[in-house]
Each structure stands twice: as structure tokens, then as C-alpha cells.
Design a protein around this motif. Structure first.
Motif, PDB file in Angstrom:
ATOM      1  N   ARG A 163       0.835  -1.213   0.000  1.00  0.00           N
ATOM      2  CA  ARG A 163       0.000   0.000   0.000  1.00  0.00           C
ATOM      3  C   ARG A 163       0.865   1.257   0.000  1.00  0.00           C
ATOM      4  O   ARG A 163       0.558   2.240  -0.674  1.00  0.00           O
ATOM      5  N   HIS A 208      -5.969  -3.705  -2.736  1.00  0.00           N
ATOM      6  CA  HIS A 208      -6.927  -2.637  -2.992  1.00  0.00           C
ATOM      7  C   HIS A 208      -7.763  -2.309  -1.766  1.00  0.00           C
ATOM      8  O   HIS A 208      -8.877  -1.816  -1.881  1.00  0.00           O
ATOM      9  N   GLY A 209      -7.250  -2.604  -0.593  1.00  0.00           N
ATOM     10  CA  GLY A 209      -7.910  -2.173   0.634  1.00  0.00           C
ATOM     11  C   GLY A 209      -8.826  -3.184   1.272  1.00  0.00           C
ATOM     12  O   GLY A 209      -9.551  -2.854   2.203  1.00  0.00           O
TER      13      GLY A 209
END
Length: 472
Positions: free
Chosen positions: A197, A243-244
Motif C-alpha cells: 500500500r 486494494h484495501g
């Protein structure tokens, strides 16, 4: 001539059929003594160090850290009777000790076996006995269409599972640049996801600063499309995590808890009743006990003593339901479970024969089991066989709860935090130490009158500890 003996994953007791390798305690080539722990495994009940019954030189290891093996699957092979090259004394013994947990020596492994797939072939002794090391050191290179990396001369990077190595490898991340947040610097999946991230944010910032910069091409074959020869893809959780979205497998202790709670909700028609109680006198009694000298008495021990006294009066709640026989099975002993939160999740250690213990003995046993829970050394036997559970959720700063019954038990007493509140005491408004008590019970074993009677008796003992003298 050395004799090579195979040591298999032993029967860990309590009906457990498989375990996950958490950490190897020996390397290939190490000299081990009889009954020396060689691997740490996690079962659905607890973390267990498995001792080897043979002494000698480790010639092979089977399974990487993160691999789930069934009982009876090979763990290591040991050359017994071989003198190490270093000239160390021969500690081998072909007969072994036979002291490996329960039922060592399962002759046949179950047909169902789950293994962690290796990302690249390993030949020779490495395939049999050493940990596959990939995704480390230099930038990834293509090996048969898959990403890989040569093993570093500095030795393997401590990584919690092969999935973590694959996640790093597929995203071109050098594990040696990370600092692990796990025990002894162990690199966890969360460490890799955090680094990815951070790299994504840095890349986004660079593109914002240079809006006309050309888009770079993929530098790793792990991320390049392969339309003519589809490659094994990572699990959806691996891709989504970038992507979280983070997905955590329900396995080990966490999985066992999930299964038990779901089963409890499916099978037990539970109901909950609760009452507020003035705990001022109980707190004063504890203070007086501890001021008199001797071992300190915990509040949990006093509550446990109250529980056992209440169960003696209302034994219907110290039972279980045999659904196959359609019978309620009542116990003449109280094995008291208590909920404890650990780094690996919720566990419920069991105090055996709590009804026969005094407050000092209960305090000592609670302390011992709590510490074992924190360190992950609780045995399967210490986590099973409970007949009633005490849940002190007040330690989390909450007043009340409607807990899920610890299947296959029939009831659970919940205790909230004890806080100063306005209370009518002897006809006048006063500030008293008030606690909320809740009882969740299986409606098949009793009706509301019995449950209410139990809870009211508990509240009476909390408000007037002298009531306990009747049962001592």
C-alpha cells in the motif's frame, strides 16, 4: 551404519485430526536429542511443541511453515546411530522414548491431505528436507513462466507462510527490505500488505507530480499477462488485499471458535436474562481478605465461587443436551470455563473441579491458565470439557452483553464492569459499586423460573457475600 527413522505427526488428542506447521525448531543437519521439540504446530485447540522420540541427525523435513498436515503425515526423518561430522557425541537411540503426546506412531496417514503448493520445483535434498526459499534477495526472475528468486547466501527470511512469500514475489517486493512485526521479527502478511500500500501511494504521488510521464511496462513476469499459458493465480484475498480489502482464513484457533459459535447458534435455543446488583459489599469483602495476609484473592475467583454455589442450588444449568438420545445430561462436577482474550483470538480455558476449590486455589488456577493462554501453551485438555462458563466481559469496559453459549454447555454467566452509580441503599440515594449480571441459557434444559432463580441467587451473593456461608 545409520538407521533412518521417520517421525510422523502424532495424535494430538481430543479428536484432533490435523495441525498447521507454525515454526520449525530444527534445521536439516541439526543433531537432536530424544524428546527434543522439533516443530511448533497449531491445532484447533492450541499451540503445541511436538517432541521427537528419536535422537540423531535430522536428514529431512516435510512441510513448510504454513502447511496443514493430517495426523500420521511425515514430519522429519532422523539418522539414528550416525555420528555428526562435528564429532559431537552420539545421542541416537533407535528405540526412541515413546513419549510423544498421544498415540505416537500412527501407521497410516488419512487419505485426505492438504499441502501448501510450492511455487517452483526443488530438487535433491532440498525437496525432501529443506524449506523452499523464494521471493528473496535479488529481483524476481522467470522460472518456467513463474516468478522466483535465487536463495540468498545469508539464509532464509523469516516469513510466516508461503502465501506471504508469493504475495511479495508477485508484486516484486524484496522481503529483505521489510521489518517483520511478528515474534522474533517474523514477517506477517500484514507487513507485506502495508509495504504494498505504501508503494502504491508513493507511485500515485509520483504520477501526480509528473502527469505526462509514460506509463511503465510490467517489470515482473508474475504480473504480466500470459494469454497462451495461463498460470496459477493467487487467491482472491491476495489480490483484493492490495486494494484495501483484507481477508483472513478461518483456521486454527480462530476457525475452531467460529465453528463452535456457529454451531451454538444453530443448535441451542438460547435466552438471556439480566439484573443489576450492588457489588459494594463484595468489593469490601475482597479488600478485607487481601488485607489479612496470604495470597491475594482475585475478583474472578470470588465470582467463580459464587457460580459453583449457585450451580449446586440450580444443577439444571450445569448440563448439556444429548441431541441424538434426546436427553439432558446433568453433571455432578463443575468444570468451569472462563473466557480469555489472546493475540490468537478468544480461548476458554477450563478449571477442573472448580466446585471443590477455595478462593485461593481458584485464584492460582485462573492465573496459571491465563498466562498459558497468553503464551499459547494451553494444552487441548485445558481447553475442553467445560460444563459451565464464566465470562467477565467487564474487563473490556462494557456494562452488559448477550454472549453466545459455549457449545455443548447449557449456560454462561456474564459479568459487566463494576462502576460507581446512583443506587437506593437502605432507603436513601447513595453512590454504590454497581454491576450488571447476565445469564444466557439453553431453554431446553430449564425454563425462565430456574434461570431467574440462579441469577437472583448470584446477585444476592454479590450484594451480601455472607449468603455464601450457607454453602461453605
Amino acid at each position: 551404519m545409520a538407521q533412518v527413522l521417520e517421525f510422523k505427526l502424532p495424535d494430538l488428542g481430543e479428536g484432533l485430526t490435523e495441525a498447521e506447521i507454525v515454526r520449525w525448531l530444527v534445521e536439516v543437519g541439526d543433531v537432536v536429542a530424544i524428546d527434543q521439540p522439533v516443530v511448533e504446530v497449531e491445532t484447533a485447540k492450541a499451540m503445541v511443541e511436538v517432541p521427537c522420540p528419536y535422537g540423531g541427525v535430522v536428514t529431512a523435513r516435510f512441510g513448510e511453515e504454513g502447511t496443514e498436515l493430517p495426523v500420521g503425515a511425515p514430519l522429519i526423518t532422523v539418522a539414528v546411530g550416525e555420528r555428526p561430522a562435528s564429532g559431537e557425541a552420539d545421542t541416537a537411540g533407535a528405540e526412541g522414548s515413546g513419549n510423544v503426546l498421544v498415540g505416537y506412531g500412527t501407521s497410516e496417514a488419512p487419505a485426505r491431505r492438504r499441502r501448501v503448493r510450492r511455487e517452483q520445483p526443488v530438487s535433491g535434498a532440498s525437496a525432501a528436507g529443506s524449506r523452499a526459499v523464494t521471493g528473496q534477495g535479488a529481483a524476481p526472475v522467470a522460472v518456467n513462466g513463474q516468478a522466483g528468486a535465487p536463495e540468498s547466501e545469508d539464509g532464509p527470511v523469516p516469513v510466516i507462510s508461503p502465501l506471504v512469500r508469493r504475495l511479495a514475489r508477485q508484486n516484486g517486493l524484496d522481503l529483505r527490505e521489510l521489518t517483520g512485526s511478528g515474534p522474533d521479527g517474523l514477517i506477517l502478511r500484514a507487513d507485506v500488505e502495508y509495504a504494498l500500500r505504501a508503494a502504491a501511494r508513493a507511485g500515485g504521488a509520483a504520477q501526480t507530480a509528473q502527469p505526462h510521464a509514460p506509463v511503465p511496462q510490467a517489470t515482473s513476469t508474475a504480473t504480466a499477462p500470459q494469454p497462451t499459458a495461463p498460470q496459477p493465480t493467487a487467491p482472491q484475498s491476495t489480490a483484493a488485499a492490495v486494494h484495501g480489502e483484507i481477508r483472513t482464513p478461518l483456521k486454527g484457533i480462530r476457525g475452531a471458535v467460529a465453528d463452535k459459535l456457529a454451531r451454538s447458534r444453530r443448535e441451542i435455543p438460547d435466552a438471556t436474562c439480566w439484573v443489576d446488583a450492588d457489588a459494594t459489599e463484595l468489593m469490601r469483602a475482597r479488600t478485607a481478605m487481601n488485607a489479612a495476609g496470604g495470597p491475594k484473592i482475585s475478583l474472578l475467583a470470588l465470582l467463580a465461587r459464587i457460580c459453583t454455589a449457585a450451580l449446586a442450588r440450580f444443577p439444571e444449568l450445569n448440563s448439556t443436551v444429548d441431541t441424538d438420545a434426546r436427553e439432558v445430561v446433568r453433571f455432578d462436577h463443575v468444570h468451569l470455563g472462563f473466557a480469555a482474550q489472546t493475540d490468537r483470538g478468544l480461548v476458554v480455558p477450563v478449571v477442573r473441579d472448580a466446585h471443590a476449590r477455595d478462593a485461593e486455589s481458584l485464584t492460582a488456577e485462573f492465573a496459571r491458565l491465563t498466562e498459558a493462554g497468553r503464551t499459547g501453551t494451553l494444552t487441548p485438555a485445558e481447553l475442553t470439557g467445560g460444563t459451565f462458563t464464566l465470562n467477565n466481559y467487564g474487563v473490556f469496559g462494557v456494562d452488559g452483553s448477550t454472549p453466545i453459549i459455549n457449545h455443548p454447555e447449557a449456560a454462561m454467566l456474564g459479568v459487566g464492569r463494576i462502576v460507581p452509580k446512583p443506587w437506593v441503599h437502605e432507603g436513601e440515594l447513595a453512590v454504590r459499586q454497581v454491576v450488571q449480571l447476565s445469564l444466557t441459557f439453553d431453554h431446553r434444559v430449564c425454563d425462565g423460573g430456574t434461570a431467574g432463580g440462579f441469577l437472583r441467587y448470584v446477585a444476592d451473593c454479590v450484594e451480601q457475600p455472607a449468603v455464601l456461608l450457607r454453602t461453605l
